[in-house]
Write an enzyme that holds these catalytic residues in place. Structure first.
Site, short mmCIF file in Angstrom:
data_model
loop_
_atom_site.label_atom_id
_atom_site.label_comp_id
_atom_site.label_asym_id
_atom_site.label_seq_id
_atom_site.Cartn_x
_atom_site.Cartn_y
_atom_site.Cartn_z
N CYS A 2 1.12 -1.50 0.00
CA CYS A 2 0.02 -0.12 0.00
C CYS A 2 1.03 1.16 0.18
CB CYS A 2 -1.21 0.23 1.42
SG CYS A 2 -2.19 -1.05 1.68
N ARG A 27 3.78 -0.31 -4.94
CA ARG A 27 3.50 -0.90 -3.44
C ARG A 27 1.84 -1.47 -2.70
NH1 ARG A 27 6.69 1.64 -0.18
NH2 ARG A 27 5.31 1.24 1.80
N TRP A 77 -2.83 -2.82 -2.15
CA TRP A 77 -2.68 -4.39 -1.76
C TRP A 77 -2.87 -4.87 -0.90
CZ3 TRP A 77 -0.29 -7.97 1.22
CH2 TRP A 77 0.54 -9.22 0.15
N ASN A 103 -1.21 2.14 5.90
CA ASN A 103 0.18 1.25 5.02
C ASN A 103 0.26 0.58 6.24
OD1 ASN A 103 3.48 1.70 4.69
ND2 ASN A 103 1.80 -0.34 3.61
N GLY A 104 0.11 -0.28 5.92
CA GLY A 104 0.52 -1.43 7.99
C GLY A 104 -0.43 -2.36 7.86
N GLU A 487 16.26 -18.01 -8.74
CA GLU A 487 15.45 -16.98 -9.08
C GLU A 487 15.53 -17.37 -10.94
OE1 GLU A 487 15.72 -14.41 -8.04
OE2 GLU A 487 16.07 -12.97 -9.12
N LYS A 491 11.23 -15.74 -11.43
CA LYS A 491 11.21 -14.59 -12.53
C LYS A 491 9.89 -15.45 -13.25
CE LYS A 491 11.93 -12.18 -11.55
NZ LYS A 491 13.34 -11.80 -9.59
N GLU A 494 6.05 -15.42 -11.53
CA GLU A 494 5.69 -14.15 -11.06
C GLU A 494 5.62 -13.60 -12.08
OE1 GLU A 494 9.72 -12.37 -9.30
OE2 GLU A 494 8.60 -10.78 -8.24
N HIS A 510 15.52 -37.36 -6.54
CA HIS A 510 15.25 -37.53 -5.07
C HIS A 510 13.79 -37.28 -4.88
CE1 HIS A 510 19.01 -38.74 -3.47
NE2 HIS A 510 19.68 -38.10 -4.44
N LYS A 610 6.07 -4.27 -5.39
CA LYS A 610 7.08 -4.24 -4.97
C LYS A 610 7.99 -4.52 -3.64
CE LYS A 610 11.20 -3.01 -7.61
NZ LYS A 610 11.28 -4.28 -8.22
C1 AGP Z 1 11.12 -9.76 -7.01
O1 AGP Z 1 11.09 -10.45 -7.90
C2 AGP Z 1 10.42 -9.79 -5.43
N1 AGP Z 1 9.07 -8.76 -6.04
C3 AGP Z 1 10.33 -10.91 -4.75
O2 AGP Z 1 10.73 -11.48 -4.14
C4 AGP Z 1 11.48 -9.30 -3.24
O3 AGP Z 1 12.41 -9.95 -4.41
C5 AGP Z 1 11.01 -9.67 -2.29
O4 AGP Z 1 9.60 -9.13 -1.50
C6 AGP Z 1 12.47 -9.13 -1.18
O5 AGP Z 1 11.83 -7.48 -1.87
P1 AGP Z 1 13.26 -6.78 -1.37
O6 AGP Z 1 14.01 -7.05 -2.19
O7 AGP Z 1 12.28 -5.40 -1.22
O8 AGP Z 1 13.17 -6.88 -0.26
#
Ligand code: AGP
Length: 615
Positions: A2, A27, A77, A103-104, A487, A491, A494, A510, A610
């Site tokens: 948010c 956000r 969010w 926010n929170g 990673e 990606k 996501e 395994h 984000k």
């Molecule tokens: C990455 O593509 C993601 N959006 C997410 O995993 C992100 O890396 C994670 O929320 C950590 O965020 P930060 O690096 O701002 O702490």
């Protein structure tokens, strides 16, 4: 998650709020809203979905608020309650005069809701935030003063909050406060701003105050009054923001993610500038405030991070252990904070975070700080809450990253870990100098190699089209590219919502191998080095189960690859130690082109935000 904004001044309030919320869209983006004081009334506007819907609504209603000088806004969010109009902020008191954006998470909202309902409050939404609006309203009945009402209400709140509150009877002001959630106040000439983050106001002012926990600020157009947690008025500490107005332009790219992937060579170059002059000289990393004696005391390193930053930390562990001979533990921050960790003044704790606001990592860092560990923060936001906890701060300077999927910040974090490892090794004298010189050379030439690769994307595009209809995807690798597999899979899931998983290649047999059939793509990361042959033989196991075979490699002279794989993605050859930086780029592109081909919202994927400021 948010984003909140508040504005008092003579500009067009709608314009300031909407520009501010656009800059905060990273956000959250499932609904949005604004409260604008006009004609001595608190007027509320809300829209479901993307911010554009609120902008359209406010365009239609502009006449209703054209005399306004005060407004607050919110981009959501969802945490409590589905993203609909009722749950969208601002939330109001039953009298409709008070409006709150938040926010929170208010952790004791259930108890408060029960208590306030008994007192006569009628709740409309499922949110935790609505309790704040009613609580402030009851406190206002006692005090007839918005600042006092917010101060008293805040004392009853548990959890995390950044709040902006307005009241139509005190229609010239915004009261703002925070605890465990970011809030910055901007000081203009005859105008004041409050926002979750600097980009929301940087177009208008560079003078700012970062509120501390439990402080309360009263903003009118020509002054800010600041009160500490004992309600004593204090002098605000104004800082000059080292920011230029943020360019949110895609620079001709279709998406921010694609632009940010292409910025990566320069991100590495910029980062190395001033830190590695020549490979023969020592790394200059003055940001690390640890000398030989202090380092000698450290018997372990713990790294805490989430998501992509955690993957960077995993590579970091590998490199630091390889060069520095210090044991390194890595852990998702969300796990670290709920168990007994053996952390003390002999532990170097490294927090890694693009945003510097991730709640779990922030908590982990604060817990370790309380145990007297030296705190080293690697972040893209040197103005963040986490940065303010640092004993040593390494800003990665990747520039603002707009796309929710992290790309260039990951590459920058990796670069930071290489420099840190070399720096610590040079202080400790723990590694053969030729190896360090070679590594520095490899880092210096890496940007060129990535640039070269980025000019040849056709094969990745073709591969992406071929595999875009897959429902599942497996990435396998070993050693320091195991995090690359994780990673790459992150990606892909996501932004394309394909069920992608990364495995250490040796683990395939395994259990996961049971999933393999002729429909499943298995992408093997085969970077030249000591585990190359091992990964190749693990790939054979997938071939024997008829998997759809993809290789990512920097080896171009191995005839077995063309035989074994349906698709071979080549990257320029690099030294094994720096291969995670090279290998991730094609995987970012693979995810990007698959998502783009599927018509997904690449920069703002569903359900994500984000900056994850809730635990
Ligand atoms: C990455 O593509 C993601 N959006 C997410 O995993 C992100 O890396 C994670 O929320 C950590 O965020 P930060 O690096 O701002 O702490």
């Amino acid at each position: 998650m948010c984003g909140i904004i508040g504005y008092v001044g003579n500009r067009n309030v709608i314009e300031v709020l909407m520009k501010g919320l656009s800059a905060l869209e990273y956000r959250g983006y499932d609904s949005s809203g604004a409260a604008i004081i006009s004609d001595n009334k608190t007027k509320i506007y809300k829209a479901e979905g993307k911010l554009q819907n609120l902008k359209n609504l406010l365009n239609e209603k502009a006449d209703e608020v054209k005399d306004s000088h005060v407004g607050i806004g919110h981009i959501r969010w969802a945490t409590h309650g589905v993203p609909n109009l009722i749950n969208a902020h601002p939330h109001t008191s039953n009298c409709g005069k008070i409006a709150v954006v938040h926010n929170g998470i208010i952790e004791n909202y259930k108890e408060l809701r029960e208590k306030l309902t008994k007192m006569g409050a009628e709740f409309k939404s499922e949110t935790d935030t609505e309790t704040v609006a009613h609580l402030v309203a009851f406190k206002y009945k006692e005090t007839h003063d918005l600042k006092e009402a917010v101060t008293l209400a805040a004392k009853e709140l548990e959890g995390a909050y950044a709040l902006c509150v307005v009241h139509q009877d005190e229609g010239n002001k915004i009261v703002a406060t925070r605890r465990n959630a970011p809030l910055v106040i901007g000081i203009g000439d005859g105008e004041m701003f409050a926002a979750s983050d600097v980009p929301a106001m940087i177009e208008y002012t560079k003078q700012a105050i970062y509120l501390d926990d439990n402080q309360v600020a009263v903003l009118t157009n020509d002054k800010i009054e600041l009160f500490d947690e004992n309600n004593k008025q204090i002098q605000p500490k104004i800082e000059l923001l080292p920011w230029e107005p943020v360019s949110l332009s895609k620079m001709g790219y279709k998406h921010f993610m694609l632009k940010e992937i292409h910025e990566q060579p320069n991100v590495i170059r910029n980062f190395l500038t001033g830190k590695i002059h020549t490979a023969k000289e020592k790394v200059k990393l003055d940001e690390v405030k640890l000398d030989f004696e202090q380092l000698k005391q450290m018997n372990r390193i713990q790294i805490v991070a989430c998501g992509t930053s955690l993957h960077a930390a995993m590579v970091g562990k590998y490199i630091i252990e390889e060069l520095c001979n210090i044991p390194v533990d890595i852990e998702p921050s969300s796990e670290y904070i709920y168990r007994h960790t053996v952390t003390d003044e002999k532990t170097l704790v490294i927090g890694v975070s693009q945003s510097g606001e991730t709640a779990d990592t922030l908590t982990a860092v604060r817990q370790s700080k309380a145990r007297n560990s030296h705190i080293l923060i690697i972040t893209n936001r040197p103005d963040s809450s986490m940065a303010r906890e640092a004993d040593s701060l390494i800003p990665v300077d990747a520039g603002i990253e707009v796309s929710v999927a992290a790309t260039k910040s990951y590459i920058a974090q990796l670069t930071a870990f290489y420099l840190l490892a070399i720096h610590l090794a040079e202080i400790k004298n723990s590694c053969d100098n030729d190896k360090l010189v070679n590594l520095k050379n490899e880092l210096l030439i890496l940007p060129q190699k990535i640039e070269l690769f980025l000019t040849k994307k056709e094969k990745i595009q073709k591969c992406s089209r071929m595999y875009s209809s897959s429902k599942n995807f497996i990435f396998i690798a070993r050693g320091l590219n195991y995090p690359t597999a994780l990673e790459g899979a992150l990606k892909l899931k996501e932004i394309s919502y394909i069920n992608a998983t990364g495995y250490p290649a040796g683990e395939l047999k395994h259990g996961p191998i049971a999933m393999i059939d002729e429909t499943l793509p298995v992408l093997s990361i085969l970077m030249d080095g000591k585990v190359y042959e091992k990964v190749l033989s693990n790939a054979q196991e997938s071939k024997a189960r008829n998997a759809r075979m993809i290789a990512l490699t920097d080896v171009d002279s191995d005839e077995r690859l063309e035989e074994l794989f349906d698709f071979v993605l080549n990257v320029p050859h690099v030294d094994e130690l720096v291969s995670p930086i090279m290998a991730i780029v094609p995987l970012q592109l693979l995810a990007y082109y698959i998502a783009e081909f599927l018509g997904k919202d690449v920069d703002q994927p569903r359900n994500l935000a984000k900056s994850v400021t809730v635990e």
